[in-house]
Design a protein around this motif. Structure first.
Motif, mmCIF file in Angstrom:
data_model
loop_
_atom_site.group_PDB
_atom_site.id
_atom_site.type_symbol
_atom_site.label_atom_id
_atom_site.label_comp_id
_atom_site.label_asym_id
_atom_site.label_seq_id
_atom_site.Cartn_x
_atom_site.Cartn_y
_atom_site.Cartn_z
ATOM 1 N N CYS A 1 0.782 -1.241 0.000
ATOM 2 C CA CYS A 1 0.000 0.000 0.000
ATOM 3 C C CYS A 1 0.819 1.300 0.000
ATOM 4 C CB CYS A 1 -0.965 0.002 1.174
ATOM 5 S SG CYS A 1 -2.181 -1.324 1.062
ATOM 6 N N ILE A 2 2.125 1.209 0.210
ATOM 7 C CA ILE A 2 2.896 2.455 0.276
ATOM 8 C C ILE A 2 2.827 3.266 -1.036
ATOM 9 C CG2 ILE A 2 5.289 3.319 0.301
ATOM 10 C CD1 ILE A 2 5.697 1.804 2.883
ATOM 11 N N PRO A 3 3.039 2.651 -2.218
ATOM 12 C CA PRO A 3 2.989 3.487 -3.430
ATOM 13 C C PRO A 3 1.644 4.183 -3.623
ATOM 14 C CG PRO A 3 4.000 1.393 -3.905
ATOM 15 C CD PRO A 3 3.432 1.282 -2.520
ATOM 16 N N SER A 4 0.534 3.437 -3.418
ATOM 17 C CA SER A 4 -0.769 4.073 -3.640
ATOM 18 C C SER A 4 -1.041 5.133 -2.583
ATOM 19 C CB SER A 4 -1.883 3.021 -3.652
ATOM 20 O OG SER A 4 -1.832 2.250 -2.480
ATOM 21 N N GLY A 5 -0.440 4.973 -1.390
ATOM 22 C CA GLY A 5 -0.610 5.968 -0.327
ATOM 23 C C GLY A 5 -0.020 7.318 -0.693
ATOM 24 N N GLN A 6 0.951 7.322 -1.619
ATOM 25 C CA GLN A 6 1.607 8.583 -1.967
ATOM 26 C C GLN A 6 0.671 9.532 -2.716
ATOM 27 O OE1 GLN A 6 4.420 8.962 -0.432
ATOM 28 N NE2 GLN A 6 4.194 6.822 0.162
ATOM 29 N N LYS A 7 -0.449 9.002 -3.206
ATOM 30 C CA LYS A 7 -1.400 9.863 -3.911
ATOM 31 C C LYS A 7 -2.070 10.810 -2.935
ATOM 32 C CE LYS A 7 -2.904 6.711 -7.550
ATOM 33 N NZ LYS A 7 -3.981 5.750 -7.773
ATOM 34 N N LYS A 8 -2.154 10.376 -1.660
ATOM 35 C CA LYS A 8 -2.854 11.193 -0.673
ATOM 36 C C LYS A 8 -1.931 12.282 -0.140
ATOM 37 C CE LYS A 8 -5.967 7.546 0.607
ATOM 38 N NZ LYS A 8 -5.932 6.300 1.345
ATOM 39 N N ARG A 9 -2.539 13.213 0.612
ATOM 40 C CA ARG A 9 -1.723 14.282 1.187
ATOM 41 C C ARG A 9 -0.789 13.693 2.224
ATOM 42 N NH1 ARG A 9 -5.772 18.325 2.103
ATOM 43 N NH2 ARG A 9 -4.525 19.065 3.867
ATOM 44 N N LEU A 10 0.375 14.345 2.373
ATOM 45 C CA LEU A 10 1.442 13.779 3.190
ATOM 46 C C LEU A 10 1.019 13.567 4.641
ATOM 47 C CD1 LEU A 10 4.276 12.814 2.770
ATOM 48 C CD2 LEU A 10 5.107 15.097 3.271
ATOM 49 N N PHE A 11 0.271 14.498 5.198
ATOM 50 C CA PHE A 11 -0.072 14.356 6.608
ATOM 51 C C PHE A 11 -1.482 13.817 6.809
ATOM 52 C CE2 PHE A 11 3.640 17.048 6.851
ATOM 53 C CZ PHE A 11 4.331 16.434 7.891
ATOM 54 N N SER A 12 -2.059 13.249 5.736
ATOM 55 C CA SER A 12 -3.375 12.633 5.906
ATOM 56 C C SER A 12 -3.210 11.283 6.590
ATOM 57 C CB SER A 12 -4.046 12.451 4.556
ATOM 58 O OG SER A 12 -3.302 11.546 3.779
ATOM 59 N N MET A 13 -4.306 10.833 7.198
ATOM 60 C CA MET A 13 -4.232 9.564 7.918
ATOM 61 C C MET A 13 -4.284 8.386 6.965
ATOM 62 S SD MET A 13 -6.437 9.905 11.356
ATOM 63 C CE MET A 13 -6.410 8.149 11.654
ATOM 64 N N ILE A 14 -3.611 7.317 7.376
ATOM 65 C CA ILE A 14 -3.681 6.075 6.618
ATOM 66 C C ILE A 14 -5.034 5.452 6.894
ATOM 67 C CG2 ILE A 14 -2.722 3.754 6.448
ATOM 68 C CD1 ILE A 14 -0.058 4.997 7.453
ATOM 69 N N ASN A 15 -5.726 5.050 5.821
ATOM 70 C CA ASN A 15 -7.013 4.390 6.009
ATOM 71 C C ASN A 15 -6.755 2.898 6.246
ATOM 72 O OD1 ASN A 15 -9.519 3.243 5.867
ATOM 73 N ND2 ASN A 15 -10.238 4.691 4.316
ATOM 74 N N ARG A 16 -6.677 2.535 7.517
ATOM 75 C CA ARG A 16 -6.217 1.186 7.857
ATOM 76 C C ARG A 16 -7.151 0.093 7.362
ATOM 77 N NH1 ARG A 16 -2.799 0.259 12.915
ATOM 78 N NH2 ARG A 16 -1.030 1.409 12.122
ATOM 79 N N SER A 17 -8.467 0.290 7.593
ATOM 80 C CA SER A 17 -9.375 -0.810 7.226
ATOM 81 C C SER A 17 -9.380 -0.982 5.715
ATOM 82 C CB SER A 17 -10.770 -0.534 7.764
ATOM 83 O OG SER A 17 -11.230 0.707 7.271
ATOM 84 N N GLU A 18 -9.339 0.146 4.996
ATOM 85 C CA GLU A 18 -9.323 0.065 3.536
ATOM 86 C C GLU A 18 -8.063 -0.667 3.058
ATOM 87 O OE1 GLU A 18 -10.301 3.856 1.439
ATOM 88 O OE2 GLU A 18 -8.510 3.328 0.284
ATOM 89 N N GLU A 19 -6.918 -0.329 3.673
ATOM 90 C CA GLU A 19 -5.665 -0.957 3.244
ATOM 91 C C GLU A 19 -5.629 -2.437 3.594
ATOM 92 O OE1 GLU A 19 -2.128 1.077 4.354
ATOM 93 O OE2 GLU A 19 -2.481 2.666 2.893
ATOM 94 N N THR A 20 -6.124 -2.768 4.784
ATOM 95 C CA THR A 20 -6.132 -4.178 5.171
ATOM 96 C C THR A 20 -6.979 -4.982 4.209
ATOM 97 O OG1 THR A 20 -5.993 -3.407 7.439
ATOM 98 C CG2 THR A 20 -6.468 -5.733 7.129
ATOM 99 N N LEU A 21 -8.118 -4.402 3.822
ATOM 100 C CA LEU A 21 -9.019 -5.065 2.889
ATOM 101 C C LEU A 21 -8.347 -5.236 1.523
ATOM 102 C CD1 LEU A 21 -11.897 -5.917 3.599
ATOM 103 C CD2 LEU A 21 -12.702 -3.978 2.234
ATOM 104 N N ALA A 22 -7.701 -4.158 1.058
ATOM 105 C CA ALA A 22 -7.031 -4.214 -0.242
ATOM 106 C C ALA A 22 -5.928 -5.264 -0.214
ATOM 107 C CB ALA A 22 -6.453 -2.846 -0.585
#
Lengths: 510, 330
Positions: free
Chosen positions: A359-380
């Motif tokens: 999930c790290i590469p796709s996380g870079q699309k979000k703003r730097l200090f935005s929260m990680i969406n844990r449930s979404e990432e776990t599901l993905a």
């Protein structure tokens, strides 16, 4: 009968129960240059490692000057006059040529290094071998070829009777090997025997007195190099004869041709490092294979597309839009992904979880200090673990605890999660076991079918042929030849990688 | 219907796997458990050894004494996780106490003075970050340089000697308390919670771990490595600046010699807390425990009347012990 400088007989060596050498024999005379030829995995390097004592053979005999040598170790091999030069150079870049040559044998006076004598000895040695290299120069200042020459001079400082060379020309530009060959001939004239591994057929034929071909750890043929043509070598290496060709051509282009599909990537006159005029199109759903020997430029092309190497000229278009790619970040923005040859070096975060790696590469699309969406990432992550059949109990497991093949699948998953349109794959199956290889390759074909465009390279031609829909052969930095699926022919591809065009007469003979 | 069933089963798979991972996490965090036990054992021993130790006032003093160094240590944890180091923090403490003092004495209002102080702190952070990240120069060397450079500027600004200043609000921050607990302790706890949250739950925090783990992979994964690393040094600068303001507030003075050696004290606490010197690993909870253990050891010795020279020896022993443990754990 002339006595062999070295004779090995019926060597068997296995790793984890798999026989790498199956009763291999080889012998050569004093002052002879022998070209050892075989496909990847044929056992060439293993054989050299047995000869210089790094691997103990399971059975078989080694004779040096007619005398049997019972137990051979690297130290013993050196005493017997065997030296080896590895594929990867082992020189100290910040030391001088002279210091490198005598690194383990520095001349001393009153217990301290006698630099005067050392530099004189080095200069004498270089002169004796007719090399024009300044021994006081630092190694980092030398060209790639000169470094290789110094490596050989270093081996020569011990007066070897037998010199083993494992792909000494791979790091050199094709055609840029004249001085190396002159040096090899000088050594030969001084009575030294040379065993030489190379994938470059023209070079092997040019320099060798004798050629020995091995396949799957066994001898295929052996004879004076004048009896060999590139075609014959390739045929014997691959074990596929011309009569088999028809067999292979039993495919139609239609199911593999993507010519009608939308173009994902187009390059026009790309120039990078030593490669130039690289123009090709990659279509939606296509796996475009690139073949080339080490140093041919395939890697440079792939890396420049991903912004890891700077292109000197040419144009890249992605989905018919001009694309400026100066860094991996740019490349990702344009929908590219990259699977590297060396996972641990630059493919994965060993100490992070499978989920984070995906999930790290796709996380870079979000703003730097935005929260990680844990449930979404776990599901993905869980969905990719299921879809790609990644063997792990949990997405929270550290990626380093997975097997190599599963690690590689997780790395591919991160580009799927990012929804990359084009994935560049540089030897994606390097360093993983055979079963996992076919697993990963099946996965690559699956994601291509789902509409991704894949650029693929492998040093194994059979693998390349199996996976790719089309193959472009690169030779000396130029696109040398293109093979569509119906034209696939192992031997012709190998010859093209060596810059040899199909000789129509050869096929007709059979 | 089918797809939603699948989603649910996946969710369940995720839930059960997170339970497993929590268990794994508990085992792997055993180092933190050990630290906690060490901390409690230390408290028990010292309570027996000295009647003055186990008192509310003494614990308040210990925590108050760790506020400044604690804030720096938390920042340093982040820097170390990013596979960096910042030796300039002690100088930034002095630099910021001096800026605050001088600007207040020059007649700027408190908001302006604080703004100037933070601008000063972030400038040092940007400076360090630029060299480390953009020019890719070894952070040890760069921050060793800025350590001396910034200290020198602090002396130049204030003219060699400490100077007093006065501000009611600053005075309250330094020595006031709320519900019987001194303000600096609140500040430290807010920094701890905020930074922990940032490191654990934001993209930025995960990027810092990723970069510390493998910078080349980070770059190939599309992480803006340069920006992230600059931010790490800027945040470190800001926290050191905050520590400087707290120190000035406790002493009512701008002191150019303040914070000398804080970089090493912070490193001791961070490494004792289990953060890897190789980057990519580390937790702020560990750093908190590390800070407390060092403070307890020093405080206990004070209580027992151990002379200062011997305290130096024991501090050295802690550093060596912490480093040995850290290396063995790797």
């Amino acid at each position: 009968m002339e006595q062999s400088a070295l004779r090995i007989s019926k060597i068997i060596k296995s790793f984890d129960g798999i026989k790498a050498l199956k009763g291999l024999s080889l012998s050569f005379n004093k002052g002879e240059i022998v070209g050892l030829v075989g496909s990847n995995g044929a056992g060439k390097s293993t054989l050299l490692n047995v000869i210089w004592g790094a691997y103990a053979p399971d059975s078989g005999d080694i004779f040096i000057n007619g005398e049997q040598v019972k137990k051979i170790s690297p130290t013993k091999a050196q005493e017997l006059g065997i030296s080896i030069i590895f594929q990867h150079r082992r020189l100290m870049p910040y030391m001088t040529v002279a210091e490198n040559i005598f690194i383990d044998n520095m001349p001393k006076k009153h217990g301290i290094v006698d630099f005067k004598k050392m530099s004189k000895d080095a200069q004498d040695l270089l002169k004796m071998l007719s090399l024009d290299i300044d021994s006081s120069k630092k190694v980092e200042e030398l060209s790639a070829e000169e470094k290789q020459l110094v490596e050989i001079v270093k081996a020569c400082s011990k007066n070897p009777k037998i010199l083993l060379m494992d792909e000494p020309t791979t790091a050199l530009r094709q055609g840029d090997v004249d001085r190396l060959f002159t040096l090899m001939r000088t050594l030969k004239s001084r009575g030294c025997s040379v065993v030489f591994i190379s994938h470059r057929l023209k070079e092997v034929i040019e320099i060798s007195d004798r050629i020995s071909i091995i396949r799957d750890g066994a001898n295929v043929s052996d004879g004076p190099s004048t009896q060999y043509s590139p075609d014959r070598i390739v045929e014997e290496m691959s074990g596929i004869t011309a009569t088999d060709f028809e067999h292979q051509r039993d495919v139609t282009d239609s199911s593999f041709s993507h010519a009608g599909q939308e173009v994902l990537l187009r390059t026009e006159g790309l120039k990078v490092a030593n490669s130039q005029s690289i123009s090709f199109e990659l279509h939606k759903g296509e796996i475009l294979g690139f073949a080339g020997l080490g140093g041919s430029g395939v890697e440079d092309i792939f890396e420049s597309l991903y912004g890891l190497k700077t292109k000197q000229a040419g144009d890249i278009e992605i989905e018919n839009q001009h694309a400026t790619i100066r860094s991996p970040m740019d490349a990702i923005k344009h929908g590219l992904g990259f699977v590297s040859e060396d996972r641990q070096l630059n493919g994965e975060f060993l100490e992070l979880s499978v989920k984070d790696n995906i999930c790290i590469p796709s996380g870079q699309k979000k703003r730097l200090f935005s929260m990680i969406n844990r449930s979404e990432e776990t599901l993905a992550a869980a969905s990719y673990i299921e879809k790609l059949n990644i063997k792990t109990e949990s997405s929270q497991k550290l990626i380093k605890n997975l097997s190599g093949g599963n690690q590689q699948k997780a790395i591919i998953a991160k580009w799927l999660q990012l929804q990359s349109k084009i994935i560049i794959m540089c030897e994606p199956t390097a360093g993983i076991d055979v079963a996992a290889k076919s697993d990963v390759n099946a996965l690559i074909q699956q994601i291509a079918e789902e509409g991704k465009g894949i650029l693929y390279t492998s040093s194994y031609i059979t693998e390349l042929m199996h996976v790719s829909d089309r193959i472009i052969v690169v030779y000396q930095g130029q696109m040398f030849k293109e093979f569509s699926r119906s034209q696939y022919d192992h031997n012709q591809i190998y010859l093209a990688m060596n810059g040899i065009e199909e000789q129509s007469g050869v096929n007709d003979e059979h | 219907m089918n797809t939603s069933d699948k989603a649910i089963s996946l969710k369940q798979a995720g839930a059960s796997s997170s339970l497993v991972s929590k268990l794994i996490g508990l085992v792997s965090s055993s180092y933190l458990v050990k630290l906690t036990i060490a901390c409690m054992a230390l408290i028990a021993v010292l309570s027996f050894a000295s009647p003055y130790f186990f008192t509310f006032t003494n614990f308040k003093d210990i925590l108050l004494g760790t506020a400044v160094i604690g804030i720096i240590s938390f920042g340093m944890t982040m820097v170390l996780i990013s596979d960096g180091i910042d030796l300039s923090v002690g100088s930034v403490v002095a630099f910021c106490s001096v800026i605050l003092c001088v600007s207040l004495n020059a007649g700027f209002g408190l908001p302006m003075a604080l703004a100037l102080t933070f601008v000063g702190a972030i400038t040092v952070g940007l400076f360090n970050g630029f060299f480390v990240s953009v020019l890719n120069i070894n952070p040890f060397i760069i921050t060793l340089g800025s350590m001396s450079l910034v200290r020198g500027i602090a002396y130049i600004i204030i003219g060699g000697q400490p100077k007093p200043f006065d501000s009611d609000i600053i005075r309250f921050v330094g020595s006031g308390s709320f519900l019987g607990v001194p303000i600096p302790i609140y500040v430290m706890l807010i920094v701890l919670v905020g930074l922990s949250f940032m490191m654990k739950y934001t993209q930025f925090g995960r990027n810092v771990y990723a970069i510390g783990n493998n910078q080349e992979t980070a770059r190939l994964s599309g992480i803006n490595v340069i920006k992230t690393r600059i931010l790490v040094y800027c945040i470190m600068g800001l926290l050191a600046g905050l520590a400087g303001i707290l120190l000035a507030a406790q002493t009512y003075a701008g002191i150019p010699a303040a914070g000398n050696g804080y970089e090493l004290d912070a490193l001791t606490a961070v490494i004792l807390g289990g953060t890897s010197l190789k980057g990519g690993e580390g937790r702020l909870a560990g750093t908190l425990l590390g800070t407390l253990i060092v403070a307890l050891v020093l405080n206990g010795q004070n209580m027992l009347g151990v002379p200062y020279f011997y305290q130096l020896v024991s501090k050295g022993a802690i550093i060596i012990f912490a480093m040995t443990v850290a290396m063995k754990r790797n």
